[in-house]
Structure formats: structure tokens, C-alpha cells
Design a protein around this motif. Structure first.
Motif, PDB file in Angstrom:
ATOM      1  N   VAL A   1      48.772  49.887  35.291  1.00  0.00           N
ATOM      2  CA  VAL A   1      49.628  48.746  35.639  1.00  0.00           C
ATOM      3  C   VAL A   1      49.548  47.651  34.569  1.00  0.00           C
ATOM      4  O   VAL A   1      50.593  47.145  34.136  1.00  0.00           O
ATOM      5  CB  VAL A   1      49.354  48.236  37.072  1.00  0.00           C
ATOM      6  N   PRO A   2      48.350  47.285  34.070  1.00  0.00           N
ATOM      7  CA  PRO A   2      48.334  46.369  32.916  1.00  0.00           C
ATOM      8  C   PRO A   2      49.110  46.907  31.714  1.00  0.00           C
ATOM      9  O   PRO A   2      49.802  46.147  31.036  1.00  0.00           O
ATOM     10  CB  PRO A   2      46.841  46.228  32.603  1.00  0.00           C
TER      11      PRO A   2
ATOM     12  N   CYS B   1      46.054  36.218  33.957  1.00  0.00           N
ATOM     13  CA  CYS B   1      46.338  37.033  32.773  1.00  0.00           C
ATOM     14  C   CYS B   1      47.463  38.028  33.003  1.00  0.00           C
ATOM     15  O   CYS B   1      48.072  38.504  32.057  1.00  0.00           O
ATOM     16  CB  CYS B   1      45.076  37.797  32.390  1.00  0.00           C
ATOM     17  N   GLU B   2      47.711  38.382  34.247  1.00  0.00           N
ATOM     18  CA  GLU B   2      48.673  39.425  34.618  1.00  0.00           C
ATOM     19  C   GLU B   2      48.389  40.773  33.967  1.00  0.00           C
ATOM     20  O   GLU B   2      49.273  41.600  33.852  1.00  0.00           O
ATOM     21  CB  GLU B   2      50.114  38.991  34.308  1.00  0.00           C
ATOM     22  N   HIS B   3      47.177  41.004  33.524  1.00  0.00           N
ATOM     23  CA  HIS B   3      46.858  42.369  33.094  1.00  0.00           C
ATOM     24  C   HIS B   3      45.432  42.784  33.429  1.00  0.00           C
ATOM     25  O   HIS B   3      44.797  43.525  32.691  1.00  0.00           O
ATOM     26  CB  HIS B   3      47.227  42.626  31.636  1.00  0.00           C
ATOM     27  N   GLY B   4      44.975  42.281  34.579  1.00  0.00           N
ATOM     28  CA  GLY B   4      43.758  42.883  35.129  1.00  0.00           C
ATOM     29  C   GLY B   4      42.440  42.455  34.531  1.00  0.00           C
ATOM     30  O   GLY B   4      41.460  43.171  34.670  1.00  0.00           O
TER      31      GLY B   4
ATOM     32  N   THR C   1      55.006  43.679  40.740  1.00  0.00           N
ATOM     33  CA  THR C   1      53.599  43.827  41.120  1.00  0.00           C
ATOM     34  C   THR C   1      53.377  43.198  42.495  1.00  0.00           C
ATOM     35  O   THR C   1      54.186  42.386  42.965  1.00  0.00           O
ATOM     36  CB  THR C   1      52.660  43.133  40.113  1.00  0.00           C
TER      37      THR C   1
ATOM     38  N   SER D   1      52.625  46.284  32.381  1.00  0.00           N
ATOM     39  CA  SER D   1      52.934  44.851  32.266  1.00  0.00           C
ATOM     40  C   SER D   1      53.020  44.418  30.810  1.00  0.00           C
ATOM     41  O   SER D   1      53.860  43.605  30.450  1.00  0.00           O
ATOM     42  CB  SER D   1      51.869  44.012  32.980  1.00  0.00           C
TER      43      SER D   1
ATOM     44  N   SER E   1      43.007  37.964  42.746  1.00  0.00           N
ATOM     45  CA  SER E   1      42.304  38.815  43.718  1.00  0.00           C
ATOM     46  C   SER E   1      42.794  38.595  45.139  1.00  0.00           C
ATOM     47  O   SER E   1      43.005  37.457  45.569  1.00  0.00           O
ATOM     48  CB  SER E   1      40.796  38.546  43.666  1.00  0.00           C
TER      49      SER E   1
ATOM     50  N   HIS F   1      34.347  46.124  37.378  1.00  0.00           N
ATOM     51  CA  HIS F   1      33.828  45.183  38.362  1.00  0.00           C
ATOM     52  C   HIS F   1      34.131  45.704  39.749  1.00  0.00           C
ATOM     53  O   HIS F   1      34.948  46.599  39.940  1.00  0.00           O
ATOM     54  CB  HIS F   1      34.480  43.812  38.189  1.00  0.00           C
TER      55      HIS F   1
ATOM     56  N   ASP G   1      53.358  39.389  42.177  1.00  0.00           N
ATOM     57  CA  ASP G   1      54.665  38.717  42.189  1.00  0.00           C
ATOM     58  C   ASP G   1      55.315  38.792  43.560  1.00  0.00           C
ATOM     59  O   ASP G   1      56.012  37.862  43.979  1.00  0.00           O
ATOM     60  CB  ASP G   1      55.583  39.329  41.120  1.00  0.00           C
TER      61      ASP G   1
ATOM     62  N   ARG H   1      39.669  50.219  43.275  1.00  0.00           N
ATOM     63  CA  ARG H   1      40.942  50.913  43.059  1.00  0.00           C
ATOM     64  C   ARG H   1      40.802  51.998  41.998  1.00  0.00           C
ATOM     65  O   ARG H   1      41.376  53.066  42.106  1.00  0.00           O
ATOM     66  CB  ARG H   1      42.025  49.920  42.588  1.00  0.00           C
TER      67      ARG H   1
ATOM     68  N   GLY I   1      45.541  52.631  38.908  1.00  0.00           N
ATOM     69  CA  GLY I   1      46.399  51.600  38.317  1.00  0.00           C
ATOM     70  C   GLY I   1      45.666  50.520  37.542  1.00  0.00           C
ATOM     71  O   GLY I   1      46.287  49.582  37.056  1.00  0.00           O
ATOM     72  N   GLN I   2      44.343  50.654  37.385  1.00  0.00           N
ATOM     73  CA  GLN I   2      43.590  49.574  36.735  1.00  0.00           C
ATOM     74  C   GLN I   2      43.834  49.521  35.229  1.00  0.00           C
ATOM     75  O   GLN I   2      43.636  48.483  34.600  1.00  0.00           O
ATOM     76  CB  GLN I   2      42.090  49.707  37.036  1.00  0.00           C
TER      77      GLN I   2
ATOM     78  N   VAL J   1      40.691  43.501  45.544  1.00  0.00           N
ATOM     79  CA  VAL J   1      41.343  44.153  44.400  1.00  0.00           C
ATOM     80  C   VAL J   1      42.136  43.097  43.638  1.00  0.00           C
ATOM     81  O   VAL J   1      42.289  41.963  44.097  1.00  0.00           O
ATOM     82  CB  VAL J   1      42.313  45.283  44.841  1.00  0.00           C
ATOM     83  N   ARG J   2      42.663  43.498  42.479  1.00  0.00           N
ATOM     84  CA  ARG J   2      43.505  42.594  41.688  1.00  0.00           C
ATOM     85  C   ARG J   2      44.961  42.884  42.000  1.00  0.00           C
ATOM     86  O   ARG J   2      45.445  43.985  41.753  1.00  0.00           O
ATOM     87  CB  ARG J   2      43.223  42.829  40.222  1.00  0.00           C
TER      88      ARG J   2
ATOM     89  N   GLY K   1      33.796  39.753  38.038  1.00  0.00           N
ATOM     90  CA  GLY K   1      35.147  40.057  37.572  1.00  0.00           C
ATOM     91  C   GLY K   1      36.083  38.871  37.669  1.00  0.00           C
ATOM     92  O   GLY K   1      37.301  39.027  37.530  1.00  0.00           O
ATOM     93  N   ASN K   2      35.551  37.694  37.932  1.00  0.00           N
ATOM     94  CA  ASN K   2      36.383  36.489  38.024  1.00  0.00           C
ATOM     95  C   ASN K   2      36.010  35.546  36.891  1.00  0.00           C
ATOM     96  O   ASN K   2      34.866  35.109  36.795  1.00  0.00           O
ATOM     97  CB  ASN K   2      36.149  35.776  39.363  1.00  0.00           C
TER      98      ASN K   2
ATOM     99  N   MET L   1      54.953  39.192  30.656  1.00  0.00           N
ATOM    100  CA  MET L   1      54.042  40.165  31.244  1.00  0.00           C
ATOM    101  C   MET L   1      54.623  40.818  32.483  1.00  0.00           C
ATOM    102  O   MET L   1      53.992  40.834  33.536  1.00  0.00           O
ATOM    103  CB  MET L   1      52.733  39.455  31.602  1.00  0.00           C
TER     104      MET L   1
ATOM    105  N   GLN M   1      36.062  44.556  42.007  1.00  0.00           N
ATOM    106  CA  GLN M   1      37.486  44.648  42.357  1.00  0.00           C
ATOM    107  C   GLN M   1      38.159  45.848  41.698  1.00  0.00           C
ATOM    108  O   GLN M   1      39.021  46.480  42.287  1.00  0.00           O
ATOM    109  CB  GLN M   1      38.259  43.393  41.926  1.00  0.00           C
TER     110      GLN M   1
ATOM    111  N   CYS N   1      47.572  41.913  40.543  1.00  0.00           N
ATOM    112  CA  CYS N   1      48.436  42.162  39.383  1.00  0.00           C
ATOM    113  C   CYS N   1      48.360  43.601  38.929  1.00  0.00           C
ATOM    114  O   CYS N   1      49.171  44.044  38.126  1.00  0.00           O
ATOM    115  CB  CYS N   1      48.063  41.243  38.216  1.00  0.00           C
ATOM    116  N   SER N   2      47.366  44.328  39.405  1.00  0.00           N
ATOM    117  CA  SER N   2      47.202  45.722  38.979  1.00  0.00           C
ATOM    118  C   SER N   2      47.625  46.700  40.066  1.00  0.00           C
ATOM    119  O   SER N   2      47.223  47.860  40.056  1.00  0.00           O
ATOM    120  CB  SER N   2      45.747  45.982  38.569  1.00  0.00           C
ATOM    121  N   LEU N   3      48.406  46.221  41.001  1.00  0.00           N
ATOM    122  CA  LEU N   3      48.996  47.058  42.039  1.00  0.00           C
ATOM    123  C   LEU N   3      50.490  46.792  42.043  1.00  0.00           C
ATOM    124  O   LEU N   3      50.928  45.666  41.802  1.00  0.00           O
ATOM    125  CB  LEU N   3      48.459  46.655  43.415  1.00  0.00           C
ATOM    126  N   LEU N   4      51.255  47.810  42.360  1.00  0.00           N
ATOM    127  CA  LEU N   4      52.691  47.603  42.529  1.00  0.00           C
ATOM    128  C   LEU N   4      52.951  47.199  43.978  1.00  0.00           C
ATOM    129  O   LEU N   4      52.252  47.644  44.894  1.00  0.00           O
ATOM    130  CB  LEU N   4      53.454  48.893  42.206  1.00  0.00           C
TER     131      LEU N   4
END
Ligand code: FES
Ligand code: FES
Lengths: 162, 292
Positions: free
Chosen positions: B38-39, A43-46, A25, B42, A52, B103, A28, B109, B34-35, A60-61, A135-136, B1, B105, A63-66
């Protein structure tokens, strides 16, 4: 089994080139390849927002992008919010002065979201701030001082312009 | 994860993406915003052999309009749809629904097509699309087809899309000029931006104060978003601004099939569906009267 892919990403204005496996991701990549550990893995899952970053101009997050998706793009992380000499920027200082942090885990994400808000809205209302950090997730503060810190930063940034 | 290993292909055109899908033998998956994906990677809920990234396909971005409809290309970001004047003026129900989607963020995407492709039973975009009698445009290497939302939604996270098909656009009928049309979207969720526990999307047309057409879709209360034809029929010919008659609301419970989970019991969902339907329909009726 999978081939690595060569990418180059502009991180806080610095070009970073590396090879990544597709399943890495962006989060990482930032932490383990680029050494930018300011961006936190929650959380590593958005769902938590701790990861962020500003990606091509928008929050954006990560963890939700490669990482491969960041090829040729620009990323700004929380490290990009400090002054050139490494001292805390206006927004970070406001978080400190308003006692907005307890454990601090969520704060990189909060700062990035707040930065994105203030970049397009110099005088945000309470509702605007709540929407921006909606979202935080923060498990410690109860959000009140975080909101006050963002208001304080907005005031200071406006004053600096006058 | 951490995701399980997969190969990655960056598609540059729809043709390229569909040929990757054709070669994928059902083991390929499309990456839009990917929202969700990607989770899912993971959490290893998805373990594809190939991930096909469509974010570089220019022809999958944008919002177009014809006389009768608004066409949203699959990779259009949710934030773009939320801020679109075309969406706001011609498919106002979707505009209202977009405020409840994720949200800041995630909307930057997340895409319209991705939400419709995934079709979570409690997601707002498929719900609004169903209420509007939208069509989903699917394409594979042999050609394209359009499927009505009602036929497209098959079950929880299951759709009529074949594994070799790419969702390329959603076609949403626009409101008809000169016809008094009012819309309303209401939901109950645990936190702002979460998927709905229950959501209701309503679009009604009026002649004076009298309802001439009603479309009301319910989310979070069945395997897919649902419409209840008996309920909608009962609204026609009514004024509705002072609330929906009980005789009509009584039809809702039989038209839905909610489950119980950690968020809410089936009974609670049934009651909320009734309350929100009443609220959405009467709000639309009041708006129609005041010309809002
Ligand atoms: S770590 Fe990315 S949203 Fe929680
Ligand atoms: S300060 Fe601890 S999670 Fe926010």
C-alpha cells in the motif's frame, strides 16, 4: 475508470455505508468520507504511525489499508476513546495532565497505540510502553512525557477498578 | 501520496487468486498484509492494473507442522508467527528474527509470505528463511512447485516467482530432536523496527562443544541475503565459544558485496557484518554449551 465498491464499516460502533474507489485508503475514508478527522495523515506511507486505528481489535496503520478491505469490519478511531458525552476519556485526560502534547500531530496515533497496550496489559513496564509506541514518531516531545502519560493512565485505570 | 487508479478483486480461494493472476498478464499484484504494497501504491512505485486481495483466502492462513518442517501459509500475520509456540520451539531462528520485524502495528497486518514475496535485501524474514534452507511454495493455475530459498532470491526485490504465480507457503526445516542446535540473530538498524543496515542469522549444531554444522546468512550486504559457504565450512570442527577465529572471519569480506547509501558506507557494512557474525556465532556456541 475503476468502478466504485459499496462498503459498510462499523466505526466506533456506528455503521457507515458508502461507495469507494479501490485506491482510497482507509485513512482517507475515515477522514473524507466518514468525517472522522481525529485520525491524522502524517507520512501516508506507513512509517509515522499518526494514522493508527484499531482494526478488528488490533492496532494498525490506516494509511496502509485500503478502504475496501474494511468492508464488514469494525474500526475504532481516536474519537472512540472519549466518554459517551464527548469529554476526554481517562487516557486522553492523562495525556493532558502529564503535558504529553506539544503540536499534537502524533497524538491520535499515540493514544490509539497506548489504548491497545493498556487493553491487554494493565500494568505495562517502561519497556512495554516503549515497544508499544515504537512505531509512532513524535517530532516534538522527546517521548518522555508521552511515556509518563501512559503510566499515569495505567495507574488511574487500575485504581478505578479497585 | 495517493495511489494511481487500479481495479480490485477479492479472492476467496487460491484457485481464484491464481486465475486472477493468470488473467492479469503481469499487470496484477497480490495484496497480503499491505505493509509494503500500500505504501508503494501511494508513492506510485507500483502502478498495477489489478490488485488481488488474498486476505479472504482462509487456506492461506495458519502454521502447520510435519516431522521435518514447519509450514507457514503465506497470509499468516507476522504477529501470529512471533507468538507461535510451534515456531518458537521448532524454528527458533525465525522466532528470534521476528522480534526485529517492524512494529506492533505493522506486525498485526504484515505477513510472512508478503515479506518473502517482496524480498527486500535487508528484510529479516527472507534472511532467516535462507539460513534455514527453507523452500518457497509457488502455485499457478497449472500446478505448484517448490523452490529453494537460495534459488528463489534473484536480486534486489527480484525473485524466481513468475508473474502468474502465487506464493502460498514457506516450508522451514525444523531443528532435529536430539541434536544440540543453537541459533542467534543480530542486527544493526537505525531505529528499532527498521530494516537492517546489516543483519546476521546463524544456526549451528554441536557435538559436545564442537560445531558440526553451520548456517550463517547475511542481510543488507548484497543484492539478496547471502550465505558464504567457505565461512560456514571453516566453523565446522571448532569450539567457537570464545569467538570465531580471524582466519574464518577474514572470509566474510570476499563473500559479500555491500553498497554505500545514505544509511551506511560499504566499508562500514563490511565491518559490521564481521562483528555481527562473530557475535552471533559465539553466542550460539555459548548457548549450546549451557544447554540454553
Ligand atoms: S500516515 Fe500512516 S503511518 Fe504515517
Ligand atoms: S506532539 Fe508534535 S509530533 Fe508529537
Amino acid at each position: 475508470m475503476t468502478d466504485t465498491i459499496h462498503i459498510h464499516v462499523s466505526i466506533n460502533g456506528n455503521e457507515v455505508t458508502d461507495s469507494v474507489i479501490p485506491r482510497m485508503t482507509l485513512l482517507d475514508f475515515l477522514r473524507y468520507k466518514a468525517g472522522m478527522t481525529g485520525t491524522h495523515a502524517g507520512c501516508e506511507h506507513g512509517v509515522c504511525g499518526a494514522c493508527s486505528v484499531i482494526f478488528d481489535g488490533d492496532p494498525v496503520r490506516s494509511c496502509s489499508l485500503l478502504a475496501v478491505q474494511a468492508n464488514g469490519k469494525s474500526v475504532m478511531t481516536v474519537e472512540g476513546l472519549s466518554n459517551a458525552d464527548g469529554t476526554p476519556g481517562t487516557l486522553q485526560e492523562a495525556f493532558q495532565d502529564a503535558h504529553a502534547m506539544q503540536c499534537g500531530y502524533c497524538i491520535p496515533g499515540m493514544l490509539v497505540s497506548a489504548h491497545a497496550l493498556l487493553a491487554r496489559n494493565a500494568a505495562p513496564s517502561l519497556e512495554d510502553i516503549k515497544e508499544a509506541i515504537g512505531g509512532n514518531i513524535c517530532r516534538c516531545t522527546g517521548y518522555v512525557q508521552i511515556i509518563e502519560a501512559i503510566q499515569l493512565a495505567a495507574t488511574r485505570l487500575r485504581e478505578a477498578l479497585e | 501520496m495517493k495511489p494511481a487508479p487500479f481495479n480490485y478483486a477479492l479472492a476467496k480461494s487460491i484457485d481464484e487468486a491464481t486465475s486472477y493472476l493468470a488473467d492479469g498478464n503481469g499487470e496484477a499484484i497480490v495484496l497480503a498484509g499491505g505493509q509494503t504494497l500500500v505504501p508503494m501504491l501511494s508513492m506510485r512505485l507500483a502502478r498495477p492494473e489489478l490488485v488481488i486481495d488474498i486476505n479472504g483466502v482462509d487456506e492461506l492462513f495458519g502454521i502447520e507442522e510435519t516431522d521435518a518442517s514447519v509450514i507457514i501459509k503465506a497470509c499468516t500475520r507476522q504477529v501470529t508467527a512471533l507468538n507461535s509456540e510451534i515456531v518458537k520451539s521448532r524454528v527458533p531462528l525465525l522466532h528470534k528474527a521476528m522480534h526485529f520485524v517492524g512494529h506492533f502495528q505493522t506486525r498485526n497486518r504484515g505477513t510472512i509470505g508478503g515479506s518473502v514475496a517482496h524480498s527486500d535485501p535487508a528484510a529479516e524474514i527472507p534472511l532467516a528463511a535462507l539460513a534455514l534452507d527453507s523452500e518457497v511454495e509457488l502455485r499457478n493455475v497449472n500446478g505448484s512447485r517448490r523452490v529453494a530459498m537460495a534459488d528463489y532470491l534473484v536480486g534486489p526485490l527480484m525473485t524466481a516467482r513468475e508473474p502468474d504465480e502465487l506464493l502460498v507457503a514457506v516450508h522451514l526445516p525444523a531443528i532435529v530432536p536430539g541434536v544440540t542446535t543453537a541459533t542467534s540473530f543480530h542486527e544493526v538498524s537505525e531505529r528499532h523496527g527498521d530494516f537492517a543496515v546489516v543483519a546476521v542469522a546463524a544456526q549451528l549444531t554441536f557435538d559436545g562443544a564442537i560445531c558440526t554444522k553451520a548456517a550463517v546468512a547475511f542481510g543488507g550486504v548484497d543484492h539478496t541475503p547471502v550465505r558464504i559457504p567457505e565461512f560456514e565450512t571453516r566453523l565446522i570442527g571448532q569450539t567457537l565459544a570464545y569467538g570465531v577465529p580471524d582466519a574464518a572471519l577474514d572470509l566474510i569480506a570476499d563473500g559479500i558485496n555491500p553498497g554505500s547509501d545514505q544509511h551506511a558506507s560499504a566499508n562500514y557494512r563490511r565491518r559490521v557484518a564481521r562483528t555481527l557474525a562473530n557475535r552471533a556465532v559465539s553466542e550460539a556456541a555459548v548457548d549450546a554449551r549451557s544447554g540454553a
